[in-house]
Each structure stands twice: as structure tokens, then as C-alpha cells.
Scaffold this motif. Structure first.
Motif, short mmCIF file in Angstrom:
data_model
loop_
_atom_site.label_atom_id
_atom_site.label_comp_id
_atom_site.label_asym_id
_atom_site.label_seq_id
_atom_site.Cartn_x
_atom_site.Cartn_y
_atom_site.Cartn_z
N SER A 31 0.85 -1.19 0.00
CA SER A 31 0.00 0.00 0.00
C SER A 31 0.89 1.24 0.00
O SER A 31 1.97 1.23 0.60
CB SER A 31 -0.88 0.03 1.24
OG SER A 31 -1.76 -1.05 1.24
N ASP A 32 0.41 2.28 -0.66
CA ASP A 32 1.19 3.51 -0.59
C ASP A 32 1.00 4.14 0.79
O ASP A 32 0.11 3.79 1.55
CB ASP A 32 0.85 4.47 -1.74
CG ASP A 32 -0.51 5.12 -1.61
OD1 ASP A 32 -1.16 4.97 -0.57
OD2 ASP A 32 -0.92 5.78 -2.58
N HIS A 33 1.86 5.06 1.13
CA HIS A 33 1.87 5.65 2.47
C HIS A 33 0.67 6.55 2.73
O HIS A 33 0.42 6.92 3.86
CB HIS A 33 3.17 6.42 2.68
CG HIS A 33 4.37 5.55 2.62
ND1 HIS A 33 4.69 4.64 3.59
CD2 HIS A 33 5.34 5.43 1.68
CE1 HIS A 33 5.79 4.00 3.27
NE2 HIS A 33 6.22 4.46 2.11
N GLY A 35 -2.53 5.86 1.71
CA GLY A 35 -3.79 5.12 1.72
C GLY A 35 -4.62 5.27 0.46
O GLY A 35 -5.80 5.03 0.46
N ARG A 36 -3.98 5.66 -0.64
CA ARG A 36 -4.71 5.88 -1.89
C ARG A 36 -4.81 4.63 -2.74
O ARG A 36 -5.46 4.64 -3.76
CB ARG A 36 -4.05 6.99 -2.71
CG ARG A 36 -4.16 8.34 -2.06
CD ARG A 36 -3.53 9.38 -2.93
NE ARG A 36 -2.09 9.09 -3.01
CZ ARG A 36 -1.16 10.00 -3.17
NH1 ARG A 36 -1.49 11.26 -3.29
NH2 ARG A 36 0.10 9.66 -3.24
N GLY A 37 -4.19 3.57 -2.38
CA GLY A 37 -4.24 2.37 -3.19
C GLY A 37 -3.09 1.44 -2.89
O GLY A 37 -2.31 1.66 -1.98
N SER A 38 -3.03 0.39 -3.65
CA SER A 38 -1.95 -0.58 -3.49
C SER A 38 -1.51 -1.07 -4.85
O SER A 38 -2.13 -0.78 -5.87
CB SER A 38 -2.40 -1.76 -2.62
OG SER A 38 -3.41 -2.48 -3.28
N ARG A 39 -0.42 -1.80 -4.86
CA ARG A 39 0.10 -2.40 -6.08
C ARG A 39 0.53 -3.82 -5.77
O ARG A 39 0.77 -4.16 -4.62
CB ARG A 39 1.22 -1.56 -6.66
CG ARG A 39 2.37 -1.33 -5.70
CD ARG A 39 3.33 -0.30 -6.23
NE ARG A 39 4.50 -0.22 -5.35
CZ ARG A 39 5.61 0.35 -5.68
NH1 ARG A 39 5.74 0.89 -6.88
NH2 ARG A 39 6.62 0.39 -4.85
N GLU A 40 0.64 -4.64 -6.80
CA GLU A 40 0.93 -6.06 -6.65
C GLU A 40 2.22 -6.40 -7.41
O GLU A 40 2.56 -5.75 -8.41
CB GLU A 40 -0.21 -6.90 -7.23
CG GLU A 40 -1.56 -6.57 -6.69
CD GLU A 40 -1.83 -7.16 -5.33
OE1 GLU A 40 -1.20 -8.18 -4.98
OE2 GLU A 40 -2.69 -6.62 -4.62
N GLY A 51 9.19 -9.46 -10.33
CA GLY A 51 8.68 -8.83 -11.53
C GLY A 51 8.36 -7.37 -11.28
O GLY A 51 8.47 -6.89 -10.15
N PRO A 52 7.93 -6.68 -12.30
CA PRO A 52 7.54 -5.28 -12.11
C PRO A 52 6.23 -5.18 -11.33
O PRO A 52 5.45 -6.14 -11.27
CB PRO A 52 7.36 -4.76 -13.54
CG PRO A 52 7.29 -5.94 -14.42
CD PRO A 52 7.87 -7.10 -13.69
N TRP A 53 6.01 -4.04 -10.72
CA TRP A 53 4.76 -3.80 -9.99
C TRP A 53 3.62 -3.67 -10.97
O TRP A 53 3.75 -3.05 -12.03
CB TRP A 53 4.86 -2.52 -9.17
CG TRP A 53 5.75 -2.65 -7.98
CD1 TRP A 53 7.03 -2.16 -7.88
CD2 TRP A 53 5.46 -3.28 -6.75
NE1 TRP A 53 7.54 -2.47 -6.65
CE2 TRP A 53 6.60 -3.15 -5.93
CE3 TRP A 53 4.35 -3.96 -6.26
CZ2 TRP A 53 6.65 -3.67 -4.64
CZ3 TRP A 53 4.41 -4.46 -4.97
CH2 TRP A 53 5.55 -4.32 -4.18
N GLY A 54 2.48 -4.24 -10.61
CA GLY A 54 1.26 -4.12 -11.40
C GLY A 54 0.18 -3.44 -10.58
O GLY A 54 0.28 -3.33 -9.36
N GLN A 55 -0.87 -3.03 -11.26
CA GLN A 55 -1.97 -2.34 -10.57
C GLN A 55 -2.81 -3.30 -9.74
O GLN A 55 -3.42 -2.90 -8.75
CB GLN A 55 -2.86 -1.64 -11.59
CG GLN A 55 -2.15 -0.53 -12.31
CD GLN A 55 -3.04 0.12 -13.36
OE1 GLN A 55 -4.22 -0.18 -13.46
NE2 GLN A 55 -2.46 1.00 -14.15
#
Length: 75
Positions: A31-33, A35-40, A51-55
């Protein structure tokens, strides 16, 4: 053949690690610091590459599989 990872309603077939051939693959999120979202991201439990980060899970899995295919084509 890939590793089957199940998470919620999504089942994704992943290619083995292109560096060590391991099927011990982990799907992780961050999660971003603010609280606006996360990435996988998909990571290899064998050698630690990732691997690279995905949405989302599907995006991260597609990027992992694309990266594995490119490593085979362009060693």
C-alpha cells in the motif's frame, strides 16, 4: 507449465522463474503511504528476483509472464 496461484476469485497461471526455474512464486502487495491504493508484484521464493509492480493481481501476473517470455527470447 506454471504455478497455480489462487487469490479471491482470481486464478492465475504463472510461468516459472526465468532465472532459477523455481515454481515457488509469491504474490505480494504494497500500500502507498497515503492510503490511496496498493500495487501487486510476483516474486520468486527461490532466488529472490521479482517482476515489475502491477496495478492488481492480474496485471502483476501478466507482467511476470511477459518478463519470463522475454528472458527466454533474449537471454
Amino acid at each position: 507449465m506454471g504455478s497455480m496461484m489462487m487469490s479471491s476469485d482470481l486464478s492465475v497461471v504463472l510461468n516459472p522463474c526465468s532465472f532459477c526455474g523455481s515454481m515457488e512464486l509469491l504474490l505480494t502487495n504494497e500500500s502507498d503511504h497515503y492510503g490511496r491504493g496498493s500495487r501487486e508484484m510476483v516474486a520468486c521464493g527461490g532466488c529472490g528476483t521479482h517482476g515489475p509492480w502491477g496495478q492488481d493481481e492480474q496485471d502483476a501476473s501478466m507482467l511476470w509472464n511477459k518478463r519470463c517470455a522475454q528472458a527466454v527470447l533474449f537471454p
